[in-house]
Design an enzyme around this catalytic site. Sequence first.
Site, PDB file in Angstrom:
ATOM      1  N   GLY A  55      -5.910  -7.529 -13.635  1.00  0.00           N
ATOM      2  CA  GLY A  55      -5.962  -6.286 -12.735  1.00  0.00           C
ATOM      3  C   GLY A  55      -5.118  -6.784 -11.388  1.00  0.00           C
ATOM      4  N   GLY A  56      -4.585  -5.636 -10.928  1.00  0.00           N
ATOM      5  CA  GLY A  56      -3.804  -5.876  -9.659  1.00  0.00           C
ATOM      6  C   GLY A  56      -4.624  -6.398  -8.523  1.00  0.00           C
ATOM      7  NE  ARG A  63      -6.602  -2.578 -15.340  1.00  0.00           N
ATOM      8  CZ  ARG A  63      -7.015  -1.145 -15.289  1.00  0.00           C
ATOM      9  NH1 ARG A  63      -7.815  -0.756 -16.299  1.00  0.00           N
ATOM     10  NH2 ARG A  63      -6.357  -0.490 -14.546  1.00  0.00           N
ATOM     11  CE  LYS A 104      -2.694   0.169 -15.859  1.00  0.00           C
ATOM     12  NZ  LYS A 104      -1.943  -0.247 -14.462  1.00  0.00           N
ATOM     13  CB  VAL A 126       2.947  -5.368 -14.888  1.00  0.00           C
ATOM     14  CG1 VAL A 126       4.041  -5.690 -16.109  1.00  0.00           C
ATOM     15  CG2 VAL A 126       1.539  -5.839 -15.530  1.00  0.00           C
ATOM     16  CE  LYS A 179       5.965  -4.218  -5.902  1.00  0.00           C
ATOM     17  NZ  LYS A 179       5.239  -3.995  -4.689  1.00  0.00           N
ATOM     18  CD  GLU A 180       2.345  -9.687 -12.410  1.00  0.00           C
ATOM     19  OE1 GLU A 180       1.380  -9.739 -11.580  1.00  0.00           O
ATOM     20  OE2 GLU A 180       2.321  -9.939 -13.481  1.00  0.00           O
ATOM     21  CG  ASP A 218     -13.768  22.135  30.768  1.00  0.00           C
ATOM     22  OD1 ASP A 218     -13.561  23.184  31.072  1.00  0.00           O
ATOM     23  OD2 ASP A 218     -13.617  21.568  29.795  1.00  0.00           O
ATOM     24  CG  ASP A 265     -12.689  19.550  26.303  1.00  0.00           C
ATOM     25  OD1 ASP A 265     -12.784  20.235  27.355  1.00  0.00           O
ATOM     26  OD2 ASP A 265     -12.321  19.794  25.167  1.00  0.00           O
TER      27      ASP A 265
END
Length: 732
Positions: A29-30, A281, A286, A385, A387-388, A506, A687
């Site tokens: 898992g990431g 996973r 997915k 995944v 990127k890997e 005020d 305010d």
Amino acid sequence: MGKTIIISNRLPVQLQISNGTIDAIPSVGGLATGMKSVHSGGESLWVGWSGLTDEETPAALENEIDVALKKHGCAKIKLTEKEIEGFYFGFSNRTVWPLFHYFSEYTEFELEFWNTYKAVNQKFADAIIEKSHDNDTIWVHDYQLMLVPQMVREKRPNTSIGFFLHIPFPSYEIFRTLPWREEVLEGLLGSDLIGFHTYDYERHFLSSVRRLLGLDVSFNDVYLENRVIKVDSFPMGIDYKKFASAAKKHDSNGKDSDLQIKLNSHKQSAPGTKLILSIDRLDYSKGIAKRINAFEYFLNKYPEYKEKVRLIILAVPSRSNVPQYQLLKREIDELVGRINGELSTVNWTPIWYFYRSLPFENLIDLYTSSDIAWLTPLRDGMNLVAKEYIATRTDKTGVLILSEMAGSANEMNEALLINPNNFEEQADTLKTAITMPEEEQISRNTFLQKRLERYNVEVWANEFMGALNRKSEENEPFISQKITDTILEEIQEKYAKAKKRLLFLDYDGTLVGFHKDPQKASPDDELYSLLDKLHSQENTTLFLISGRDKQTFTKWFLDKKYNMIVEHGVWISTNGEEFKLLEKVKGEWMEKIRPVLESFVDRTPGSFIEEKNYSLAWHYRNTDPDFGAKRATELNTVLTSLIGNDDISVLNGNKVMEVKSSNVNKGRASVRMLGEDDYDFVFAIGDDWTDEFMFQELPKSSITVKVGLKKTQAKYHVVNTKKVRDLLKLFA
Ligand code: ADP
Ligand code: G6P
């Protein structure tokens, strides 16, 4: 500097007990794979669940477990089977996960799950409080622990707390269906900094905060009564070096794993065929089933690729106690079986399907041996995944096909981006990938690799921590200073010593809070008694100074004989006398402007016009916040073009736009009052934007105080109306 405490449900390792010995297995898992690199490089403690329930943990092994976790810089939170059932399999993965991934039909709203989620979040919070000191930095991760920041904040108001969400934050329209939506937002807002993977998740979150909690949001700051929370996007990177060097070593070490031998023999037996890889996973988000169907569609559309391509599906078992995951497992088994049964030939099986977790070396075998990576999530917070795969392509060849619905698609424009629901597009894209010339692959991957190498997971973590540290250092992002006890004493002393005092107070948002109906924000007994005391003090001139109309203030205050300036300075009343005009104003313009405002009321549900003697105010506090703000901008443009250089002007107040004569404002009125006597103590508090005129125009020596955390010209600020009263009580 204290230490960093990382807190997440999943630790980087999962413990398993077999035959009385403890094994630590790397988590999938990431969150775990990404943070592992950050954790191992620094001085941090990681607190989370060991993967074993109390029931699975023999008392005799408790100590050994602690030792095993300590080796990885981790400490455990103990959870019972029942807690895991309601907190992890229940609320986290049967409520939040499907909801946040837009699978509303799978989302279950169970009170029991929610109660356990709260209790377990409290357990995590208590453990952090026990294990940390005030100067430590706490970094909470992911959707399983969204209540933890607030729970820690309650006990540790000054600790620096960051939160990162690793999954999408859904649109307000989806999030609003959660019965406990306010609690979840409030839980998250216990943090100082909240991080998301993409700007879209960030803006969905901010939109929910505005709509559901009614809080003010300016750019990416959320304003609570006494704190400002920063919200930002930090797209998570990978440990680029680890993947790139593992791939280099893999290419050069000459010793192949069993899997690699199998992959090699496939390549040798069928030269020129392409391997298409997908790794996830086993999760419905997915889009694995759709991908398999799309593969079948591709083979039917382009039959010339039969026996020329092979799809490798690696699915890691995940959350298998959740019914939807069991159904999905069955669906995929059947699909793979059917397609392989229908299309296989003596020499060829179209799909190789593995349902298991693999050691890191085997992941590298798969990444480096596959010509194409095909990732089709229907929703994915990031997807590491993708990127890997790119990081392991040492010769820069390889094609990545990636779903637009993955967070990583935002940063990976050079990949072939697809909509996972469009089979036609996927089939064509597969063909493009198979036939893509090598130079084009290299050129695309060169860009991708550069970016991934630069914005790696370490840079990601440093950026987040850097932003969190800056946030803690700049406790004071305002021009004004918070009134501390020492400042209070000084002001009180000056007040006591002064010979002649002038006070401007005020009303709305200062002496009383806001109300949906302005007429209901009437003064209470405590306020009357406080004002009575101040008004009756010797050598003290008190003015209520407001944008309100004179009828309302006559009703509320005239018989009290307080001095009053209303409609921003048009009318004045002193010593209980009827209101008189303070400024010469014209009102003819009102006939022209009223119909414009009326048309905005008609088109903006919840807004209304307040009609005063010499001004018209369009209130939009009760409208949808985004819509109201948009209409206000539109109205501003319309009015500005209508009034030209007339002597009327538009004031942008707190959720109100007021059109009035230009020569009237609170600054001008207060300065006129100042000229009436020789005052040596001047105090103004308010305010609103319209009070800024007083803060600007009164002399520098005046004590000017803004209510709330907003940019201001006032010298000091207090956080809310309660603090205003506390301050005035000191004078009284
Ligand atoms: P998610 O966080 O939703 O699981 P990501 O793609 O962001 O999806 O992260 C998955 C992580 O798990 C990656 O770092 C990947 O290397 C790892 N992983 C995925 N499949 C396997 C597997 N079969 N064996 C080991 N690690 C895996
Ligand atoms: C996603 C979530 C993580 C989670 C991981 C694995 O990446 O964002 O929080 O740890 O999936 O899921 P699991 O349920 O096994 O922890």
